[in-house]
Write a protein that holds these residues in place. Structure first.
Motif, PDB file in Angstrom:
ATOM      1  N   ILE A  55       0.834  -1.209   0.000  1.00  0.00           N
ATOM      2  CA  ILE A  55       0.000   0.000   0.000  1.00  0.00           C
ATOM      3  C   ILE A  55       0.862   1.250   0.000  1.00  0.00           C
ATOM      4  N   VAL A  56       1.887   1.264   0.826  1.00  0.00           N
ATOM      5  CA  VAL A  56       2.790   2.410   0.902  1.00  0.00           C
ATOM      6  C   VAL A  56       3.470   2.642  -0.442  1.00  0.00           C
ATOM      7  N   ALA A  57       3.897   1.575  -1.094  1.00  0.00           N
ATOM      8  CA  ALA A  57       4.549   1.706  -2.408  1.00  0.00           C
ATOM      9  C   ALA A  57       3.583   2.265  -3.444  1.00  0.00           C
ATOM     10  N   ILE A  58       2.314   1.863  -3.388  1.00  0.00           N
ATOM     11  CA  ILE A  58       1.316   2.380  -4.319  1.00  0.00           C
ATOM     12  C   ILE A  58       1.095   3.868  -4.094  1.00  0.00           C
ATOM     13  N   ILE A  59       0.936   4.267  -2.849  1.00  0.00           N
ATOM     14  CA  ILE A  59       0.674   5.678  -2.545  1.00  0.00           C
ATOM     15  C   ILE A  59       1.868   6.547  -2.915  1.00  0.00           C
ATOM     16  N   ASP A  60       3.065   6.044  -2.684  1.00  0.00           N
ATOM     17  CA  ASP A  60       4.283   6.790  -2.994  1.00  0.00           C
ATOM     18  C   ASP A  60       4.562   6.702  -4.496  1.00  0.00           C
ATOM     19  N   GLY A  61       3.756   7.428  -5.271  1.00  0.00           N
ATOM     20  CA  GLY A  61       3.898   7.420  -6.719  1.00  0.00           C
ATOM     21  C   GLY A  61       2.573   7.331  -7.440  1.00  0.00           C
ATOM     22  N   HIS A  62       1.464   7.443  -6.698  1.00  0.00           N
ATOM     23  CA  HIS A  62       0.153   7.245  -7.333  1.00  0.00           C
ATOM     24  C   HIS A  62      -0.175   8.322  -8.353  1.00  0.00           C
ATOM     25  N   ASP A  63       0.413   9.505  -8.246  1.00  0.00           N
ATOM     26  CA  ASP A  63       0.218  10.563  -9.237  1.00  0.00           C
ATOM     27  C   ASP A  63       1.433  10.733 -10.151  1.00  0.00           C
ATOM     28  N   SER A  64       2.617  10.694  -9.603  1.00  0.00           N
ATOM     29  CA  SER A  64       3.816  11.039 -10.378  1.00  0.00           C
ATOM     30  C   SER A  64       4.382   9.879 -11.179  1.00  0.00           C
ATOM     31  N   ARG A  65       4.080   8.637 -10.790  1.00  0.00           N
ATOM     32  CA  ARG A  65       4.658   7.482 -11.488  1.00  0.00           C
ATOM     33  C   ARG A  65       3.787   7.126 -12.696  1.00  0.00           C
ATOM     34  N   PRO A  66       4.314   7.217 -13.915  1.00  0.00           N
ATOM     35  CA  PRO A  66       3.502   6.971 -15.118  1.00  0.00           C
ATOM     36  C   PRO A  66       3.229   5.496 -15.374  1.00  0.00           C
ATOM     37  N   THR A  67       3.953   4.620 -14.722  1.00  0.00           N
ATOM     38  CA  THR A  67       3.759   3.183 -14.893  1.00  0.00           C
ATOM     39  C   THR A  67       3.060   2.607 -13.671  1.00  0.00           C
ATOM     40  N   SER A  68       2.611   1.362 -13.813  1.00  0.00           N
ATOM     41  CA  SER A  68       1.922   0.681 -12.719  1.00  0.00           C
ATOM     42  C   SER A  68       2.775  -0.450 -12.172  1.00  0.00           C
ATOM     43  N   LEU A  69       2.757  -0.606 -10.866  1.00  0.00           N
ATOM     44  CA  LEU A  69       3.528  -1.654 -10.219  1.00  0.00           C
ATOM     45  C   LEU A  69       2.836  -3.010 -10.269  1.00  0.00           C
TER      46      LEU A  69
END
Length: 229
Positions: A140-154
């Motif tokens: 969950i923390v990894a998802i939130i840390d990049g939910h707007d700025s990260r253009p790719t999906s984990l």
């Protein structure tokens, strides 16, 4: 903001039909908060009273629930707490910087990243306090840390959180909110929103939902609809 009506203004039929209604839990699309998610909400909501993020989060939760319904392999114990907590970090950003960070024709990537990192820290603290699985907390923390700025999906879980977050913008509440953020007419707000949503969704289900919401938003500005009052 005007709350959605919960009671009728009258009964034009003049008869009580409530005894013929189905059990609401059997109706597709029902999206109430799970008890375990309500516990997260109660601790998160104090961090969401910025630029209507609290209402945004409730709608995004409903959309995330719908997306989970359509993806049986998704982990609701990751997706749903993540969507509740994803924007808590805006509470740590000076309010006058929030809209500057996402304004058309500019923006502040550093502020966007700051709210992600602050939100990740808040999420870790809340979920640890509630005794969530450490492995799920990490995801969950990894998802939130990049939910707007990260253009790719984990992962699929990340995709559903990102998609639910963006789909809110096309809801009536989302369009109303964006109009007032930037002083835009409804058609202008819809044009801005559409440019930031349709081509950035990860799942086919979200793209279908987006088309349906966009159709409603567009009809709301047609002369045929506005003439009806």
């Amino acid at each position: 903001m005007t709350l959605p009506r919960q009671e009728p203004r009258g009964n034009q039929l003049g008869r009580d039909v409530t005894g013929f209604l189905p059990d609401p839990t059997t109706v597709p699309g029902t999206a109430g908060f799970r008890p375990e998610d309500d516990a997260v909400w109660r601790l998160a909501v104090q961090h969401l009273h910025v630029r209507s993020n609290d209402v945004h989060t409730t709608y995004s939760y409903g959309l995330a629930t719908a997306l989970c319904d359509l993806h049986a392999e998704a982990d609701r114990d990751v997706v749903l707490p993540a969507i509740i907590l994803h924007d808590t970090g805006w509470s740590k950003v000076p309010e006058h910087e929030v809209l500057a960070a996402i304004r058309p024709g500019g923006g502040r990537r550093d502020v966007v990243i700051r709210h992600e990192k602050e939100g990740a820290a808040i999420a870790a603290a809340i979920l640890s306090e509630l005794g969530h699985d450490p492995a799920k907390i990490d995801e969950i923390v990894a998802i939130i840390d990049g939910h707007d700025s990260r253009p790719t999906s984990l992962s699929l879980n990340d995709s559903l959180v990102k998609d639910a977050d963006k789909l809110w913008r096309l809801t009536p509440h989302g369009v109303d909110t964006v109009m007032d953020w930037f002083g835009l007419t409804r058609p202008q707000a819809h044009a801005l929103i559409g440019s930031r949503v349709h081509n950035q969704l990860f799942t086919g289900a979200a793209r279908t939902i987006a088309r349906a919401l966009a159709a409603v938003a567009t009809i709301d500005s047609t002369p045929q609809r506005t003439a009806l009052g």
